[in-house]
Design a protein around this motif. Structure first.
Motif, PDB file in Angstrom:
ATOM      1  N   MET A   1       0.844  -1.187   0.000  1.00 27.50           N
ATOM      2  CA  MET A   1       0.000   0.000   0.000  1.00 27.50           C
ATOM      3  C   MET A   1       0.881   1.239   0.000  1.00 27.50           C
ATOM      4  O   MET A   1       1.734   1.413   0.860  1.00 27.50           O
ATOM      5  CB  MET A   1      -0.874  -0.004   1.252  1.00 27.50           C
ATOM      6  CG  MET A   1      -1.627   1.261   1.473  1.00 27.50           C
ATOM      7  SD  MET A   1      -2.888   1.036   2.759  1.00 27.50           S
ATOM      8  CE  MET A   1      -1.911   0.244   4.049  1.00 27.50           C
ATOM      9  N   GLU A 137      -7.494   3.921   5.262  1.00 27.03           N
ATOM     10  CA  GLU A 137      -6.228   3.623   4.597  1.00 27.03           C
ATOM     11  C   GLU A 137      -5.280   4.817   4.710  1.00 27.03           C
ATOM     12  O   GLU A 137      -5.672   5.960   4.533  1.00 27.03           O
ATOM     13  CB  GLU A 137      -6.484   3.300   3.126  1.00 27.03           C
ATOM     14  CG  GLU A 137      -5.236   2.895   2.354  1.00 27.03           C
ATOM     15  CD  GLU A 137      -5.564   2.503   0.925  1.00 27.03           C
ATOM     16  OE1 GLU A 137      -4.776   2.865   0.033  1.00 27.03           O
ATOM     17  OE2 GLU A 137      -6.600   1.840   0.715  1.00 27.03           O
ATOM     18  N   ARG A 140      -3.230   4.070   9.529  1.00 29.03           N
ATOM     19  CA  ARG A 140      -3.161   3.005  10.531  1.00 29.03           C
ATOM     20  C   ARG A 140      -2.106   3.292  11.590  1.00 29.03           C
ATOM     21  O   ARG A 140      -2.288   2.944  12.755  1.00 29.03           O
ATOM     22  CB  ARG A 140      -2.905   1.659   9.857  1.00 29.03           C
ATOM     23  CG  ARG A 140      -4.121   1.146   9.095  1.00 29.03           C
ATOM     24  CD  ARG A 140      -4.109  -0.340   8.862  1.00 29.03           C
ATOM     25  NE  ARG A 140      -5.314  -0.721   8.153  1.00 29.03           N
ATOM     26  CZ  ARG A 140      -5.396  -0.839   6.827  1.00 29.03           C
ATOM     27  NH1 ARG A 140      -4.329  -0.608   6.083  1.00 29.03           N
ATOM     28  NH2 ARG A 140      -6.532  -1.180   6.253  1.00 29.03           N
ATOM     29  N   ASP A 280       3.324   6.882   9.342  1.00 28.92           N
ATOM     30  CA  ASP A 280       2.465   6.846   8.157  1.00 28.92           C
ATOM     31  C   ASP A 280       3.101   7.591   6.996  1.00 28.92           C
ATOM     32  O   ASP A 280       2.826   7.295   5.834  1.00 28.92           O
ATOM     33  CB  ASP A 280       1.103   7.491   8.471  1.00 28.92           C
ATOM     34  CG  ASP A 280       0.206   6.590   9.305  1.00 28.92           C
ATOM     35  OD1 ASP A 280       0.333   5.361   9.204  1.00 28.92           O
ATOM     36  OD2 ASP A 280      -0.628   7.128  10.072  1.00 28.92           O
ATOM     37  N   GLU A 335      -0.697  -4.175   8.354  1.00 31.60           N
ATOM     38  CA  GLU A 335      -0.536  -3.869   6.934  1.00 31.60           C
ATOM     39  C   GLU A 335       0.171  -4.955   6.145  1.00 31.60           C
ATOM     40  O   GLU A 335       0.231  -4.886   4.920  1.00 31.60           O
ATOM     41  CB  GLU A 335       0.219  -2.544   6.776  1.00 31.60           C
ATOM     42  CG  GLU A 335      -0.580  -1.355   7.281  1.00 31.60           C
ATOM     43  CD  GLU A 335       0.156  -0.037   7.145  1.00 31.60           C
ATOM     44  OE1 GLU A 335      -0.519   0.999   7.119  1.00 31.60           O
ATOM     45  OE2 GLU A 335       1.405  -0.054   7.063  1.00 31.60           O
TER      46      GLU A 335
END
Length: 405
Positions: A1, A137, A140, A280, A335
């Protein structure tokens, strides 16, 4: 991701369910830490336990929670529901809190700690999977950091309450333990009434045997690398009960011993959410390396520095290393695996780290009893340094897991 750049205020838009779960964790930690901050001294001074016995009790308790997490996490994947199992775990913990003030021997305390940790084990993996399910999304790290900060705020407030109540009740451990029952009950009521689980996506495949070899293979190589690093890291982190014993050894008065957890958890709570937000945006592996380096320094300070200033520095560094590592590890786990196997993934990593904590706590207690407090913390620094070296060749793989999962 692929990681997404978020506006500075984006973390404030985390779903209400994550905030509520954080408050549930906070209340339960207020209760648990009111007891935990006093328990090592209660065992040694009040019930005649040795440092080795404290290490064994703490290790067994945490290992029990870790083993239970495997099955509760897998069950949450099988039934496709998280909240009911999390609520069951919080309810069991609330139900067993009165055992601590009623205990009249070490055996009763072991039983109470054991049952309390079963409750923690039941709720842990489903709750973390629920946080991952609720988190948008790209947020996290912020979601796990927020939950960890609120959880740790409870661990900060609990010892403060313990200090005040010890003064109020003239060092009566049992009276403090009775008051600790109240926030535990409130946590159970809150998760029952205020947390709404999102509907399961129809795109997720059903998982009938989450602990089968085929399903565990689907967790993927990046996940198992994360587990290996987490296990090495946990060997460097024995129970924080030894911080309390170190404080007593350094001359901190009995009534003020909970200040150890107050200081540690204040730094932990203040750092976990910002570190999660940063992870992140920049990746996870580098922050893990910083956290391990902080643990090396913390252990060296606690081993070699003399007096209360050295103790304070070591405890604060210990809290900072927790802020740099715990939420980041949770985000990496979430993830790196398929969404339908998140409960199993959190359960397995907690099993491995729980068994490592059992071993680490027994080693710490044996070193303390056989050679002195300094050797316990020097051994911790050695394990942390080994973990840091082991992380370096894995950092690229861990970074990939954090970005692409």
């Amino acid at each position: 991701m692929k990681q997404t750049t978020r506006a500075p205020g984006a973390t404030l838009r985390l779903p209400a369910g994550i905030w509520v779960l954080g408050c549930v964790s906070m209340l339960m930690d207020v209760s648990s830490e009111m007891i935990h901050a006093l328990l090592p001294v209660y065992l040694t001074a009040g019930l005649g336990a040795t440092a080795l016995a404290v290490g064994v009790i703490e290790g067994i308790a945490e290992a029990t929670a870790a083993i239970t997490k495997v099955f509760s996490g897998a069950l949450s994947d099988r039934i496709g529901r998280r909240k009911e199992l999390a609520a069951l775990g919080y309810g069991l913990a609330a139900l067993t809190k009165p055992v601590f003030p009623l205990a009249s021997s070490i055996g009763w305390v072991i039983a109470a700690r054991f049952i309390d940790r079963i409750g923690k084990g039941i709720r842990g993996a489903p709750r973390d999977a629920l946080v991952a399910d609720l988190a948008p999304e790209g947020l996290r790290g912020a979601a796990f950091g927020l939950r960890q900060s609120l959880d740790t705020l409870g661990a900060f407030l609990g010892p403060l309450l313990a200090i005040g109540l010890m003064a109020l009740f003239a060092n009566d451990f049992r009276s403090v333990f009775w008051v600790a029952v109240i926030p535990a009950v409130l946590a159970f009521v809150l998760i029952l009434t205020a947390v709404r689980e999102p509907p399961r996506s129809p795109d997720l495949r059903p998982v009938r045997h989450p602990l089968s070899r085929a399903e565990l293979r689907l967790l993927g190589k990046p996940y198992w690398w994360i587990v290996a690093v987490a296990a090495l890291f946990t060997l460097a982190r024995f129970s924080e009960a030894f911080l309390i014993l170190r404080a007593e050894d350094s001359g901190l008065p009995l009534m003020l011993l909970p200040l150890v957890f107050v200081g540690m958890n204040a730094v932990y709570a203040l750092s976990a959410w910002p570190v999660g937000v940063v992870s992140d945006r920049t990746g996870r592996a580098g922050l893990l390396a910083v956290g391990l380096g902080l643990l090396v320094v913390a252990d060296l300070v606690l081993a070699l520095a003399q007096g209360l200033p050295g103790l304070a520095a070591g405890v604060l560094l210990w809290g900072l290393h927790m802020g740099f590592t715990q939420g980041v590890l949770a985000a990496l786990v979430a993830e790196s695996v398929p969404a339908e196997l998140r409960g199993t993934a959190f359960g397995m990593v907690n099993l491995v780290t729980g068994l490592a904590l059992l071993l680490a706590s027994v080693i710490a207690g044996a070193l303390w009893q056989g050679f002195g407090a300094e050797w316990t913390f020097l051994a911790g620094a050695g394990f942390a340094a080994i973990s840091l070296v082991a992380l370096l060749p894995l950092s690229r793989r861990l970074g990939t897991a954090g970005r692409k999962a």
